[in-house]
Scaffold this active site. Sequence first.
Site, short mmCIF file in Angstrom:
data_model
loop_
_atom_site.label_atom_id
_atom_site.label_comp_id
_atom_site.label_asym_id
_atom_site.label_seq_id
_atom_site.Cartn_x
_atom_site.Cartn_y
_atom_site.Cartn_z
N ASP A 90 1.17 -0.89 -0.01
CA ASP A 90 -0.14 -0.20 0.09
C ASP A 90 0.74 1.44 0.11
O ASP A 90 2.27 1.23 0.78
CB ASP A 90 -0.97 -0.29 1.51
CG ASP A 90 -2.06 1.16 0.43
OD1 ASP A 90 -1.95 1.34 -0.20
OD2 ASP A 90 -2.67 1.44 1.95
N CYS A 301 -13.29 -27.80 9.29
CA CYS A 301 -11.90 -26.86 8.82
C CYS A 301 -10.65 -28.22 8.92
O CYS A 301 -10.56 -28.06 10.08
CB CYS A 301 -11.76 -26.00 9.90
SG CYS A 301 -10.36 -24.43 9.50
N CYS A 303 -7.53 -26.13 8.72
CA CYS A 303 -6.47 -25.82 9.44
C CYS A 303 -5.76 -26.54 10.44
O CYS A 303 -6.15 -27.07 11.12
CB CYS A 303 -7.29 -24.17 9.77
SG CYS A 303 -7.21 -24.21 11.79
#
Lengths: 385, 385
Positions: A90, A301, A303
């Site tokens: 950015d 999930c 993860c």
Amino acid sequence: MFELLKTDTTSKARMGRFRTPHGTVETPVFMPVGTQASVKALDSRELLEMGTQIILGNTYHLHIRPGMEIIRAAGGLHQFMNWTAPILTDSGGFQVFSLAKIRKIKPHGVEFRSHLDGSPLFLGPKEAMEIQCTLGSDIAMVFDECPPHDCTPKAAEEAVERTMRWAAECREQPRAPGQSVFGIVQGGVHGKLRERCAKALVGMGFDGYAIGGVSVGEPEHEMMEAVELTEPFLPADQPRYAMGLGTPAQLVELVARGVDMFDCVLPTRVARNGTAFTSKGTISIKGGAVKADFGPIEEGCSCFACRNFTRAYVRHLLNVNEILGLRLLSVHNSHMYIDLMRQIRRHIAEGTFGEFRKQYAATYVPSQKILDARVKRALKVEDRG
Amino acid sequence: MFELLKTDTTSKARMGRFRTPHGTVETPVFMPVGTQASVKALDSRELLEMGTQIILGNTYHLHIRPGMEIIRAAGGLHQFMNWTAPILTDSGGFQVFSLAKIRKIKPHGVEFRSHLDGSPLFLGPKEAMEIQCTLGSDIAMVFDECPPHDCTPKAAEEAVERTMRWAAECREQPRAPGQSVFGIVQGGVHGKLRERCAKALVGMGFDGYAIGGVSVGEPEHEMMEAVELTEPFLPADQPRYAMGLGTPAQLVELVARGVDMFDCVLPTRVARNGTAFTSKGTISIKGGAVKADFGPIEEGCSCFACRNFTRAYVRHLLNVNEILGLRLLSVHNSHMYIDLMRQIRRHIAEGTFGEFRKQYAATYVPSQKILDARVKRALKVEDRG
């Protein structure tokens, strides 16, 4: 550099591929935020393991610490932090908004007082591009002016004028080898301003286009409006990036509106508050309700946190201030965002995105704040009608 | 359960093997400290990767949070924290010292006021063993009284009396399946007390023996003295554990004095202060001196942090308060301790421990505090001579 692979038939959702010096990024993509050369609480192995393709860095923060002398000596940001995949930086334009109290806008840029020690720091198109050139990011963002969402139409117009002028200047600055530069469209929820800004930037010719001036405290419908007002003026064969957004359900809706790239601090920020994202909304892992809940943070999930640990354990860790607690929640939440994009790409590829979108909106329970704003908005629209 | 494999010819150093329900531990061994069911900042994968064989948990802390109801529901501490290797639990005896301001010693145990909310908590031999039985640790420690190093001889004697009485009581309590129980020898630097305590405990018959009353603020020579005064009375065919010690150079010296097991918070605690352990002493990774140092934390180190990141990067992370900074230093420091034990075992096996010990003492620069204490001590001894 961008290849549009498929467009959804039920929405503006797109699937594509963006080539960078550090590898190819498949879109739609979520980019974890590593403002200070670190995605909060996570290491590079954890990020790669969950399927992170590209991360974010920030011009303003990295310029202050460690400073460009050290980044230059390291051989760029990739080498400094040992991240071998793509990086988008950015420009510091968002800090024009977020650090409004310690900056002054001038014709050629913005005079900041460092948030750290008050020392002066000038960022303009030239400076922001030079820093991003030193950082050696794969994608640099132009330096823009990001005004607050409730500014006057005149202030919004002035921000657009400056943003266009600064973008033209950014366009001409030296770049790192192979570095792409994205323009940033401002203009709030003013259709004419969004159109003017987008057309001017597209005329200048950038490698991609971001929708800025969102994630600045606006209600959800204004965020969607800003994207809807901008998207029609962006070229189909280039990537679109909605800056700083949003919740999982919002991301699905933004993809449906033609956005390809996202970044957001929510996954790691709410993790530090003990909140987990799930496909059905957020849940608190801090309260007594989960103290003896030996299921994973989110059922199904894959993860690292959910494969290995229980809600009860994570809750205990948060409760006794063990760092591992917010690490595990950061892993889960970031994985959740990355995996959502993976699912979206698959659904676009298989032509089932429309169905997926409907399902997601029906299942995901937004935060009370978002729900309240929706009700308020609906009543207002009804009043007018 | 313990098998003595080899004894060094130049010192009392030993190499052995200790069998537990969750696997075999090779000694000498360093046990990372996971007081609250988490080794600070690290996850189980990182711990296993660096060669951790066994970790510590703490009766006092785990009893307060998450509490035994939850541990019981989880099926024990291993399941609760998903740690599949062995665990040793401290009994809470050390908190008699470290929480001296909020406890009262009674005939049958110690009355604490919870460090958290002031609520009363009674720990005695019966309670400590019951909690450790619920935790299901592989090795439980008897509940002892750990007095400060500068207490009066009378207080030291009283602590020994209580410790022996409580040990006898602990000996009779129910245990978890396969759980070993270690006795703890108190007695400060009083040879007669150490001897009496050791002999009494050995007479009761435990699975191993710890040297307690160290790591309580005593100077280095007293720490060594406490071990030297105790070791001769401990059976050669059982493991010896020096509680809460020490620096890397001290660990080498303690191994040479016949100690097999160690635990210490130093590796993770100094990491949080930005300090790294190396084989040549500690170095600060926080100061400007390393801001452009692109070497690893320690040259030649094979830990995850040193394989992937530079001093300059870790310094930046610490400087901007990114959690990854103290994570990486915690990984390095813990790996350093684990690896030191690996080297020691190899040197004992190969008959080169004497040479290694000499080399280590010559190369490792102790902290200024330790050096000052050594000089002061040397002058005092000279005076007497």
